[in-house]
Write a protein that holds these residues in place. Structure first.
Motif, short mmCIF file in Angstrom:
data_model
loop_
_atom_site.label_atom_id
_atom_site.label_comp_id
_atom_site.label_asym_id
_atom_site.label_seq_id
_atom_site.Cartn_x
_atom_site.Cartn_y
_atom_site.Cartn_z
N THR A 1 42.44 50.54 28.36
CA THR A 1 42.16 51.95 28.58
C THR A 1 43.36 52.61 29.25
O THR A 1 43.94 52.02 30.16
CB THR A 1 40.91 52.11 29.46
N LEU B 1 43.82 44.39 40.32
CA LEU B 1 43.03 44.57 39.10
C LEU B 1 41.96 45.63 39.30
O LEU B 1 41.70 46.44 38.39
CB LEU B 1 42.39 43.23 38.70
N TRP B 2 41.35 45.65 40.49
CA TRP B 2 40.36 46.70 40.77
C TRP B 2 41.03 48.07 40.75
O TRP B 2 40.47 49.04 40.22
CB TRP B 2 39.71 46.48 42.13
N TYR C 1 41.49 49.20 37.30
CA TYR C 1 40.18 49.56 36.75
C TYR C 1 39.73 50.92 37.29
O TYR C 1 39.19 51.75 36.55
CB TYR C 1 39.17 48.48 37.12
N ARG D 1 41.27 54.02 35.53
CA ARG D 1 41.16 54.09 34.07
C ARG D 1 40.82 55.52 33.64
O ARG D 1 40.13 56.25 34.35
CB ARG D 1 40.10 53.11 33.56
N CYS E 1 34.52 55.49 36.92
CA CYS E 1 35.71 56.23 36.53
C CYS E 1 35.70 57.56 37.28
O CYS E 1 34.70 58.27 37.28
CB CYS E 1 35.69 56.47 35.02
#
Length: 241
Positions: A24, A60-61, A64, A67, A119
């Motif tokens: 994404t 990684l979070w 995310y 995104r 998001c």
């Protein structure tokens, strides 16, 4: 029946479509933060290996969190679309923020709470012209609380539809949110579902519906920004509470 042969070009397109469905795009506000998290992760690895792996998880979070997926927005006259991903935590009658100068008349307010896994890209609930943008500093209370609408730092927009009805959308900072970003100015035109800002890291959006708009969501329902229909000005369905 045997499968029809495909050309290398078609195979590459299929592979690219598959990759796009997994990867994404990242909002521009996230690039700096991802680099910061990644740099901190390298330092943590140098200090102690297990700490470095914690840094990997946090990086990684962060990726995310920032995104910025594409959404398919319903297009029909009278619809009010969710401006954010999250949970509908309140549907009440309330007056819009005083700094907008819209008076004390109450409107139906739909509040959407975003946790740190939602998001956080904000989208216009309707198509129209931005008539007013007003920022007000404030506190950083838990955005899940009702009083956050009045006490917390916020940024408010008035969007006027082609029929003259106005919809108010308010970006509200939360307990860990420390930055509200609004990328639009007064006088510009927005499409329904068009991106107009982002809040980091955990917050809320309030939408004040136009007169006659009937909420089509219920408290506790999960909404998808740019896709979920919050209300319909021409609907005859009953009010959900």
């Amino acid at each position: 029946m045997p499968r029809a042969a495909t050309s290398p070009k078609q195979d590459r397109k299929t592979d690219m479509d598959s990759l796009t469905s997994i990867l994404t795009p990242i909002h521009k506000e996230g690039h700096r933060w991802i680099l910061i998290f990644a740099a901190a992760t390298i330092v943590l690895f140098l200090i102690w290996n297990p700490l470095g792996w914690i840094g990997v998880v946090l990086t990684l979070w962060c990726i995310y969190f920032f995104r910025d997926p594409d959404r398919v927005t319903p297009a029909r006259e009278g619809l009010v679309i969710s401006p954010a991903d999250g949970v509908v935590n309140m549907i009440v009658e309330a007056s819009p923020p005083e700094e907008l100068g819209l008076g004390d008349m109450t409107r139906t307010r739909v509040s959407i709470f975003m946790n740190v896994f939602n998001c956080h890209v904000n989208r216009s609930p309707v198509a129209g012209k931005v008539k007013r943008v007003a920022y007000r500093p404030g506190l950083f209370l838990n955005a899940d609380l009702d009083k956050a609408s009045d006490a917390n730092e916020r940024n408010s927009l008035v969007i006027e539809r082609a029929d003259g009805e106005q919809v108010v959308v308010v970006q509200i900072a939360g307990l860990v949110a420390r930055r509200i970003v609004c990328d639009v100015a007064e006088g510009i035109d927005l499409s329904a579902g068009e991106r107009f800002g982002i809040i980091r890291f955990g917050s809320r959006l309030d939408v004040y519906l136009p007169a006659g708009a009937v909420p089509l969501v219920a408290v506790g329902q999960t909404s998808i920004g740019g896709e979920t229909v919050l209300a319909d000005s021409i609907s005859v369905e009953p009010h959900h509470v």
